[in-house]
Design a protein around this motif. Structure first.
Motif, PDB file in Angstrom:
ATOM      1  N   THR A  66       0.861  -1.179   0.000  1.00 37.24           N
ATOM      2  CA  THR A  66       0.000   0.000   0.000  1.00 37.24           C
ATOM      3  C   THR A  66       0.901   1.234   0.000  1.00 37.24           C
ATOM      4  OG1 THR A  66      -1.714  -1.173   1.231  1.00 37.24           O
ATOM      5  CG2 THR A  66      -1.853   1.231   1.192  1.00 37.24           C
ATOM      6  N   VAL A  67       0.670   2.124  -0.969  1.00 35.58           N
ATOM      7  CA  VAL A  67       1.436   3.372  -1.061  1.00 35.58           C
ATOM      8  C   VAL A  67       0.514   4.552  -0.776  1.00 35.58           C
ATOM      9  CG1 VAL A  67       3.159   2.454  -2.675  1.00 35.58           C
ATOM     10  CG2 VAL A  67       1.074   3.515  -3.573  1.00 35.58           C
ATOM     11  N   THR A  68       1.102   5.685  -0.451  1.00 31.65           N
ATOM     12  CA  THR A  68       0.326   6.886  -0.166  1.00 31.65           C
ATOM     13  C   THR A  68      -0.474   7.317  -1.387  1.00 31.65           C
ATOM     14  OG1 THR A  68       1.993   7.553   1.424  1.00 31.65           O
ATOM     15  CG2 THR A  68       0.480   9.256   0.688  1.00 31.65           C
ATOM     16  N   SER A  69       0.144   7.257  -2.589  1.00 26.86           N
ATOM     17  CA  SER A  69      -0.556   7.645  -3.811  1.00 26.86           C
ATOM     18  C   SER A  69      -0.013   6.882  -5.011  1.00 26.86           C
ATOM     19  CB  SER A  69      -0.420   9.150  -4.063  1.00 26.86           C
ATOM     20  OG  SER A  69      -0.997   9.485  -5.307  1.00 26.86           O
ATOM     21  N   ALA A  70      -0.773   5.892  -5.468  1.00 27.81           N
ATOM     22  CA  ALA A  70      -0.382   5.153  -6.673  1.00 27.81           C
ATOM     23  C   ALA A  70      -0.400   6.081  -7.890  1.00 27.81           C
ATOM     24  CB  ALA A  70      -1.299   3.964  -6.892  1.00 27.81           C
ATOM     25  N   ALA A  71      -1.310   7.057  -7.890  1.00 28.29           N
ATOM     26  CA  ALA A  71      -1.386   8.011  -9.009  1.00 28.29           C
ATOM     27  C   ALA A  71      -0.112   8.846  -9.095  1.00 28.29           C
ATOM     28  CB  ALA A  71      -2.605   8.906  -8.854  1.00 28.29           C
ATOM     29  N   ALA A  72       0.410   9.306  -7.957  1.00 28.45           N
ATOM     30  CA  ALA A  72       1.646  10.099  -7.956  1.00 28.45           C
ATOM     31  C   ALA A  72       2.834   9.238  -8.364  1.00 28.45           C
ATOM     32  CB  ALA A  72       1.885  10.716  -6.580  1.00 28.45           C
ATOM     33  N   LEU A  73       2.840   7.962  -7.954  1.00 29.50           N
ATOM     34  CA  LEU A  73       3.921   7.045  -8.322  1.00 29.50           C
ATOM     35  C   LEU A  73       3.926   6.815  -9.823  1.00 29.50           C
ATOM     36  CD1 LEU A  73       6.210   5.154  -7.404  1.00 29.50           C
ATOM     37  CD2 LEU A  73       4.462   3.388  -7.063  1.00 29.50           C
ATOM     38  N   GLY A  74       2.744   6.606 -10.381  1.00 29.35           N
ATOM     39  CA  GLY A  74       2.622   6.480 -11.839  1.00 29.35           C
ATOM     40  C   GLY A  74       2.946   5.114 -12.410  1.00 29.35           C
ATOM     41  N   ASN A  96      -4.662   2.326  -4.191  1.00 28.85           N
ATOM     42  CA  ASN A  96      -3.279   2.565  -3.761  1.00 28.85           C
ATOM     43  C   ASN A  96      -2.563   1.277  -3.373  1.00 28.85           C
ATOM     44  OD1 ASN A  96      -3.240   5.358  -4.148  1.00 28.85           O
ATOM     45  ND2 ASN A  96      -4.242   5.713  -2.185  1.00 28.85           N
ATOM     46  N   ASP A  97      -3.173   0.124  -3.681  1.00 34.15           N
ATOM     47  CA  ASP A  97      -2.558  -1.178  -3.405  1.00 34.15           C
ATOM     48  C   ASP A  97      -1.877  -1.713  -4.661  1.00 34.15           C
ATOM     49  OD1 ASP A  97      -3.442  -1.210  -0.759  1.00 34.15           O
ATOM     50  OD2 ASP A  97      -5.320  -2.227  -1.284  1.00 34.15           O
ATOM     51  N   LEU A  98      -0.601  -2.007  -4.525  1.00 33.81           N
ATOM     52  CA  LEU A  98       0.172  -2.573  -5.627  1.00 33.81           C
ATOM     53  C   LEU A  98       0.452  -4.041  -5.325  1.00 33.81           C
ATOM     54  CD1 LEU A  98       2.926   0.210  -5.921  1.00 33.81           C
ATOM     55  CD2 LEU A  98       0.643   0.194  -6.944  1.00 33.81           C
TER      56      LEU A  98
END
Length: 170
Positions: A66-74, A96-98
């Protein structure tokens, strides 16, 4: 930036013309000799990042990050990310789960603390090949770009010659 030859990752510390200086055995990999014609993979940050947002430690066997923002990570499916000394490959994204495959590109799965930086990586396979004067694999290879290359050899162990279309560009 980093390069991967076989299972070893090397940190590029300087480029001066056609000279490339590296630190061997980066990200907990082992410095070893490499055979002539070994493929070289370029690993570089893509410029986007997020942070681990698990609420606790992301364990070395966990495959859902789980990341803070998958959209920001891209990153999307088949993208590579780096956390500390580990490279992971994304196999799926939901919110936000990878879903990730651990210990990629010769790195080792490790636990990561909540809040650790997650950086998207650009991985270019078969960027160049090693072409050495011997077939036994030596510590100071000649690295040639596949498109246009130089044919000189550097003798210093960590200061390699390589060829690129434009000096210092890879």
């Amino acid at each position: 930036d980093y390069i991967k030859i076989d299972a070893e990752i090397l940190k590029v510390t300087a480029i001066n013309g056609l000279d490339i200086t590296v630190t061997r055995g980066a990200w907990s990999t082992s410095a070893v000799s490499h055979a002539a014609s070994s493929q070289i993979t370029l690993i570089e940050p893509a410029g986007t990042a997020s942070t681990v947002n698990e609420g606790s430690t992301f364990t070395d066997s966990d495959t859902t990050l789980t990341v803070t923002s998958a959209a920001a990570l891209g990153g999307g499916t088949n993208s590579y990310i780096r956390i500390d000394d580990e490279i992971l490959q994304i196999s799926g994204v939901v919110g936000n789960d990878l879903t990730v495959v651990r210990a990629q590109l010769g790195t080792t799965a490790a636990a990561h603390t909540d809040g650790s930086t997650v950086t998207l990586q650009t991985v270019t396979t078969q960027k160049t090949t090693i072409n050495e004067q011997t077939s036994t694999g030596v510590a100071s290879p000649l690295i040639k770009n596949l498109d246009a290359y130089e044919s000189t050899v550097e003798t210093a162990v960590n200061n390699w010659k390589w060829g690129a279309k434009t000096a210092g560009q890879y």
